[in-house]
Design an enzyme around this catalytic site. Structure first.
Site, mmCIF file in Angstrom:
data_model
loop_
_atom_site.group_PDB
_atom_site.id
_atom_site.type_symbol
_atom_site.label_atom_id
_atom_site.label_comp_id
_atom_site.label_asym_id
_atom_site.label_seq_id
_atom_site.Cartn_x
_atom_site.Cartn_y
_atom_site.Cartn_z
ATOM 1 N N HIS A 1 38.229 28.147 39.509
ATOM 2 C CA HIS A 1 39.020 28.687 38.403
ATOM 3 C C HIS A 1 38.412 29.963 37.817
ATOM 4 C CE1 HIS A 1 35.878 26.570 36.218
ATOM 5 N NE2 HIS A 1 36.229 27.206 35.112
ATOM 6 N N PHE B 1 27.177 32.008 46.682
ATOM 7 C CA PHE B 1 28.198 31.282 47.442
ATOM 8 C C PHE B 1 29.291 32.175 48.004
ATOM 9 C CE2 PHE B 1 29.584 29.818 42.959
ATOM 10 C CZ PHE B 1 30.418 30.899 42.760
#
Length: 238
Positions: free
Chosen positions: A198, A181
């Site tokens: 996160h 990604f």
């Protein structure tokens, strides 16, 4: 396989702690059984916590946690200092540990997936891309509750190989795509990022979101649900 029997005295002392937390119950003869809250330790319990507990007690998580002061003093990654490579690179080359991690993450996420899929205002039609979606628990629930949507699970090869999308309610409406990604994203109408950002530095998060923006059509959306994000964020495509 050789199985070691526990020491009765020390086992009793260990079980006394979960008894104080109402996980197990001790009877008058010193025997323990699962309390209602402890039923979540069973593999056959609804939303079993067993896999999540095994993940959080795996050496890949508790060893770095026990040495957390190293990142404060050395300014480096504790995990890399112990295991010699980044977190997700380690899982990519250690199938057994990767299975513990991804199964545990699925166990933690499963109770959330249904309410998220129901609460969010998904479009009536279109293609949903679950970015870094693990075994596909969230995408599966989205497709179950929105029968006119199709979906793509996008993650690393060793992750999507263990997907859980093949259920009757979603038949013919999903596919899996292997990829990174940071580098690209499949084309779609709405992009899901759940518990992704996160894990990364701010600059890396920007790269992840830029790849989504490049792939999505104008006026499409990218909902983000993350421990560091207090609400759903809609990033409009430029």
């Amino acid at each position: 396989m050789l199985r070691l029997l526990p020491d009765a005295r020390n086992l009793y002392r260990v079980l006394r702690l979960p008894a104080t937390r109402d996980v197990v119950v001790e009877d008058t003869e010193g025997r323990f059984s699962l309390a209602p809250a402890g039923q979540a330790l069973r593999t056959d319990a609804p939303h079993s916590a067993r896999s999540a507990i095994l993940m959080n007690t795996d050496p890949s998580l508790w060893l770095p946690a026990a040495s957390m002061e190293r990142c404060l003093v050395e300014g480096t990654s504790v995990f890399e200092g112990i295991f010699g490579m980044p977190f997700f690179a380690y899982f990519a080359q250690d199938a057994a540990t990767a299975a513990v991690f991804h199964t545990g993450m699925a166990a933690m996420s499963d109770p959330e997936n249904g309410p998220i899929a129901t609460a969010y205002d998904f479009p009536c039609t279109g293609t949903v891309i679950d970015v870094g979606g693990g075994h596909g628990g969230l995408l599966r629930e989205v497709l179950r509750r929105h029968p006119d949507l199709t979906g793509v699970l996008y993650d690393q090869p060793h992750v999507v190989a263990e997907h859980r999308l093949d259920v009757e309610e979603t038949a013919g409406r999903w596919s899996v795509t292997e990829g990174d990604f940071f580098a690209s994203a499949p084309t779609g109408d709405i992009y899901l990022l759940k518990r992704i950002l996160h894990d990364w530095e701010d600059e890396q998060c920007v790269t992840i979101l830029e790849r989504r923006r490049e792939a999505m059509a104008p006026e499409r959306r990218a909902p983000v649900q993350d421990p560091t994000v207090l609400s759903v964020v809609e990033a409009e495509a430029a």
